[in-house]
Design a protein around this motif. Structure first.
Motif, mmCIF file in Angstrom:
data_model
loop_
_atom_site.group_PDB
_atom_site.id
_atom_site.type_symbol
_atom_site.label_atom_id
_atom_site.label_comp_id
_atom_site.label_asym_id
_atom_site.label_seq_id
_atom_site.Cartn_x
_atom_site.Cartn_y
_atom_site.Cartn_z
ATOM 1 N N MET A 1 0.827 -1.206 0.000
ATOM 2 C CA MET A 1 0.000 0.000 0.000
ATOM 3 C C MET A 1 0.865 1.261 0.000
ATOM 4 O O MET A 1 0.586 2.215 -0.713
ATOM 5 N N ILE A 2 1.938 1.258 0.804
ATOM 6 C CA ILE A 2 2.854 2.409 0.839
ATOM 7 C C ILE A 2 4.263 1.916 0.542
ATOM 8 O O ILE A 2 4.752 0.996 1.201
ATOM 9 N N ASN A 3 4.879 2.533 -0.446
ATOM 10 C CA ASN A 3 6.220 2.136 -0.859
ATOM 11 C C ASN A 3 7.115 3.365 -0.871
ATOM 12 O O ASN A 3 6.881 4.304 -1.636
ATOM 13 N N LEU A 4 8.104 3.382 0.019
ATOM 14 C CA LEU A 4 9.084 4.471 0.059
ATOM 15 C C LEU A 4 10.340 4.006 -0.667
ATOM 16 O O LEU A 4 10.895 2.957 -0.334
ATOM 17 N N GLN A 5 10.772 4.790 -1.658
ATOM 18 C CA GLN A 5 11.934 4.416 -2.470
ATOM 19 C C GLN A 5 13.016 5.486 -2.356
ATOM 20 O O GLN A 5 12.859 6.594 -2.866
ATOM 21 N N HIS A 6 14.080 5.151 -1.635
ATOM 22 C CA HIS A 6 15.259 6.023 -1.495
ATOM 23 C C HIS A 6 14.849 7.452 -1.113
ATOM 24 O O HIS A 6 15.349 8.439 -1.666
ATOM 25 N N LEU A 7 13.975 7.539 -0.130
ATOM 26 C CA LEU A 7 13.431 8.835 0.280
ATOM 27 C C LEU A 7 14.474 9.636 1.057
ATOM 28 O O LEU A 7 15.071 9.133 2.014
ATOM 29 N N THR A 8 14.692 10.868 0.628
ATOM 30 C CA THR A 8 15.693 11.746 1.260
ATOM 31 C C THR A 8 15.115 13.150 1.413
ATOM 32 O O THR A 8 14.386 13.628 0.549
ATOM 33 N N ASP A 21 17.538 10.136 5.283
ATOM 34 C CA ASP A 21 18.658 9.786 4.417
ATOM 35 C C ASP A 21 18.447 8.424 3.743
ATOM 36 O O ASP A 21 18.641 7.366 4.357
ATOM 37 N N ASP A 22 17.984 8.448 2.484
ATOM 38 C CA ASP A 22 17.898 7.257 1.651
ATOM 39 C C ASP A 22 17.088 6.137 2.317
ATOM 40 O O ASP A 22 17.542 5.011 2.469
ATOM 41 N N VAL A 23 15.864 6.449 2.696
ATOM 42 C CA VAL A 23 14.995 5.488 3.390
ATOM 43 C C VAL A 23 14.118 4.757 2.375
ATOM 44 O O VAL A 23 13.436 5.380 1.564
ATOM 45 N N SER A 24 14.147 3.427 2.435
ATOM 46 C CA SER A 24 13.290 2.597 1.583
ATOM 47 C C SER A 24 12.587 1.557 2.448
ATOM 48 O O SER A 24 13.229 0.901 3.281
ATOM 49 N N MET A 25 11.275 1.416 2.274
ATOM 50 C CA MET A 25 10.538 0.353 2.960
ATOM 51 C C MET A 25 9.156 0.203 2.341
ATOM 52 O O MET A 25 8.631 1.126 1.707
ATOM 53 N N LYS A 48 5.442 13.068 7.372
ATOM 54 C CA LYS A 48 4.865 14.230 6.687
ATOM 55 C C LYS A 48 5.168 14.230 5.189
ATOM 56 O O LYS A 48 4.435 14.851 4.413
ATOM 57 N N MET A 49 6.203 13.536 4.781
ATOM 58 C CA MET A 49 6.464 13.440 3.345
ATOM 59 C C MET A 49 5.443 12.542 2.644
ATOM 60 O O MET A 49 5.206 12.687 1.442
ATOM 61 N N ILE A 50 4.818 11.631 3.396
ATOM 62 C CA ILE A 50 3.855 10.722 2.772
ATOM 63 C C ILE A 50 2.645 11.481 2.239
ATOM 64 O O ILE A 50 2.125 11.183 1.167
ATOM 65 N N ASN A 51 2.181 12.511 2.987
ATOM 66 C CA ASN A 51 1.069 13.319 2.459
ATOM 67 C C ASN A 51 1.531 14.689 1.964
ATOM 68 O O ASN A 51 0.726 15.589 1.756
ATOM 69 N N ARG A 52 2.859 14.820 1.783
ATOM 70 C CA ARG A 52 3.487 16.006 1.176
ATOM 71 C C ARG A 52 3.259 17.287 1.974
ATOM 72 O O ARG A 52 3.260 18.378 1.428
ATOM 73 N N LEU A 53 3.080 17.141 3.298
ATOM 74 C CA LEU A 53 3.202 18.320 4.155
ATOM 75 C C LEU A 53 4.650 18.794 4.141
ATOM 76 O O LEU A 53 4.938 19.961 4.366
ATOM 77 N N VAL A 54 5.563 17.845 3.907
ATOM 78 C CA VAL A 54 6.973 18.153 3.648
ATOM 79 C C VAL A 54 7.302 17.537 2.294
ATOM 80 O O VAL A 54 6.997 16.364 2.040
ATOM 81 N N GLN A 55 7.909 18.305 1.422
ATOM 82 C CA GLN A 55 8.254 17.812 0.085
ATOM 83 C C GLN A 55 9.603 17.093 0.116
ATOM 84 O O GLN A 55 10.581 17.623 0.658
ATOM 85 N N PRO A 56 9.686 15.883 -0.432
ATOM 86 C CA PRO A 56 10.969 15.172 -0.456
ATOM 87 C C PRO A 56 12.003 15.915 -1.307
ATOM 88 O O PRO A 56 11.660 16.566 -2.304
ATOM 89 N N THR A 57 13.265 15.811 -0.915
ATOM 90 C CA THR A 57 14.355 16.327 -1.745
ATOM 91 C C THR A 57 14.608 15.384 -2.912
ATOM 92 O O THR A 57 14.849 15.807 -4.045
ATOM 93 N N SER A 58 14.543 14.095 -2.626
ATOM 94 C CA SER A 58 14.686 13.087 -3.684
ATOM 95 C C SER A 58 14.007 11.805 -3.230
ATOM 96 O O SER A 58 13.633 11.659 -2.067
ATOM 97 N N ARG A 60 11.030 8.552 -4.110
ATOM 98 C CA ARG A 60 9.624 8.468 -4.503
ATOM 99 C C ARG A 60 8.790 7.841 -3.397
ATOM 100 O O ARG A 60 9.274 7.025 -2.606
ATOM 101 N N ILE A 61 7.509 8.232 -3.372
ATOM 102 C CA ILE A 61 6.524 7.633 -2.480
ATOM 103 C C ILE A 61 5.368 7.147 -3.335
ATOM 104 O O ILE A 61 4.758 7.932 -4.068
ATOM 105 N N LEU A 62 5.081 5.859 -3.253
ATOM 106 C CA LEU A 62 3.947 5.285 -3.967
ATOM 107 C C LEU A 62 2.882 4.876 -2.965
ATOM 108 O O LEU A 62 3.188 4.260 -1.931
ATOM 109 N N ILE A 63 1.635 5.221 -3.253
ATOM 110 C CA ILE A 63 0.498 4.774 -2.452
ATOM 111 C C ILE A 63 -0.438 4.012 -3.384
ATOM 112 O O ILE A 63 -0.920 4.563 -4.370
ATOM 113 N N GLY A 64 -0.641 2.756 -3.076
ATOM 114 C CA GLY A 64 -1.445 1.918 -3.960
ATOM 115 C C GLY A 64 -0.860 1.836 -5.354
ATOM 116 O O GLY A 64 -1.600 1.707 -6.343
#
Length: 403
Positions: A1-8, A21-25, A48-58, A60-64
């Protein structure tokens, strides 16, 4: 349902160091994932990056399966329930208006909003007739938090984000609301990301736990895995030296049953009862009534003092029983409080299911951390063998004299 890819995430004022720093799960549909770690570790920024209250620097976030960067940000936030520690109810709106806010924005008709609001208040154990017209100032902190959860569920979002939602509530109400929310989440099968500072809350609530340190994801696993096999010295220190006891909270009395045959029934002979006593770890046996429910217990000395055929009135009183779904940490605490070495376990209908013993629980706690030295540099601490200490008596010696 939620996929974090190299979130920074890097903030302009802190370019030298990434806050995240480069979080994936991957968080599966219907899971409750707790983000855990010390202050400043990046868990709230990740949330907060999941609902873009904070914008990621780099990253991706996938929902569904859909990239959230392709969504209109307002539409995205309306599709994700959000609960914060301070609740955030609008003070000039009634409970009904607060809960119905997002459905109203989505164009629901008034009847549908009213039905949904009443349904949600019942779900969080608040009587709609009493609370619909109340304002936040009329509610206790725990009630406000329940309304906050109801509001987050109002538009039936598939995903909920919760930022330390129960942190400001007193311990008694906090436990109650945690239990209530977990029941709701399991029933509705929402995918929940939950920020906490509390390791006990995380172990109790989570299907998966993500532990952060200095912006990096140190370990992502189920509570049982984290407690049994911490990946690094930091994780082992963070979950605590009492992690074997913490793990007992994840295990149920039904998983530790022994000596199912060590029982006596109405009309049994003393010979049959003595044979049953021999099957019990401590030489005692529960008396089961005609409905299969524990109604007392017998010891060898008690058998010497009664007639040949056993009846319920002859049995000694049990100090307590425990349920099969009680956690073993609570069961161990009850044993210490009663000064006993075993309890009879009952099922949902109150029927006898077996015994749980102090020695059995201790063995499960010891085994739970057998693989806990998985991280590099860990030292195995030898466990001393059991010395065969006499068990704590179920009751004191004067109990058999009727005292």
């Amino acid at each position: 349902m939620i996929n974090l890819q190299h979130l920074t995430k890097r903030f302009e004022s802190r370019q030298a160091q990434a806050v995240v720093d480069d979080v994936s799960m991957d968080i599966e549909e219907g899971e409750l994932c707790v983000l855990l770690g010390p202050s400043g570790c990046g868990k709230t920024t990740t949330l907060k990056m999941i609902n873009r209250l904070v914008q990621p620097t780099s990253g991706r976030i996938l929902i569904g399966g859909e990239d959230t960067s392709s969504f209109d940000v307002v539409e995205l936030r309306r599709r994700i329930g959000y609960v914060i520690q301070q609740v955030g109810l609008f003070p000039n709106m009634t409970v009904e208006q607060n809960i119905g806010l997002v459905p109203q924005m989505l164009g629901w008709d008034k009847r549908k909003i009213r039905r949904r609001t009443e349904e949600l208040l019942e779900l969080v154990a608040l009587d709609p007739a009493m609370y619909l017209g109340c304002y936040p100032r009329d509610l206790s902190g725990g009630q406000q938090q329940r309304v906050g959860v109801a509001r987050a569920l109002a538009a039936d979002p598939p995903v909920m984000l919760m930022d330390e939602p129960f942190g400001a509530i007193d311990p008694i109400n906090r436990t109650s609301i945690q239990d209530e929310f977990r029941k709701i989440q399991r029933r509705l099968k929402k995918t929940v990301v939950f920020v906490s500072h509390d390791i006990d809350e995380a172990m109790k609530m989570a299907d998966k736990v993500a532990i952060f340190r200095n912006g990096k994801l140190e370990q992502f696993a189920g509570p049982d895995e984290l407690l049994a096999r911490p990946a690094t010295p930091f994780i082992a220190d963070f979950v605590g030296a009492d992690r074997a006891l913490k793990r007992l909270r994840l295990l149920r009395a039904g998983a530790a049953l022994v000596a199912l045959e060590a029982i006596v029934r109405p009309g049994d002979s003393k010979g049959a009862a003595r044979a049953a006593l021999a099957l019990h770890p401590h030489g005692e046996a529960v008396f089961i009534d005609i409905n299969g429910k524990p109604a007392g217990y017998f010891t060898a000395s008690r058998l010497d003092a009664v007639p040949e055929r056993l009846e319920a009135s002859m049995a000694l009183s049990l100090p307590a029983t425990v349920r099969a779904d009680d956690d073993l940490r609570s069961v161990m605490s009850m044993m210490l409080a009663h000064g006993v070495s075993w309890f009879a376990v009952v099922d949902e209908a109150g029927r006898f299911a077996g015994y749980v013993t102090h020695a059995g629980i201790a063995e499960m706690a010891r085994a739970s951390c057998a693989g806990g030295a998985a991280f590099a540099g860990a030292v195995d601490v030898p466990v001393a063998p059991e010395r065969g200490l006499d068990p704590v008596p179920l009751v004191n010696s004067r109990a058999e004299e009727g005292v």
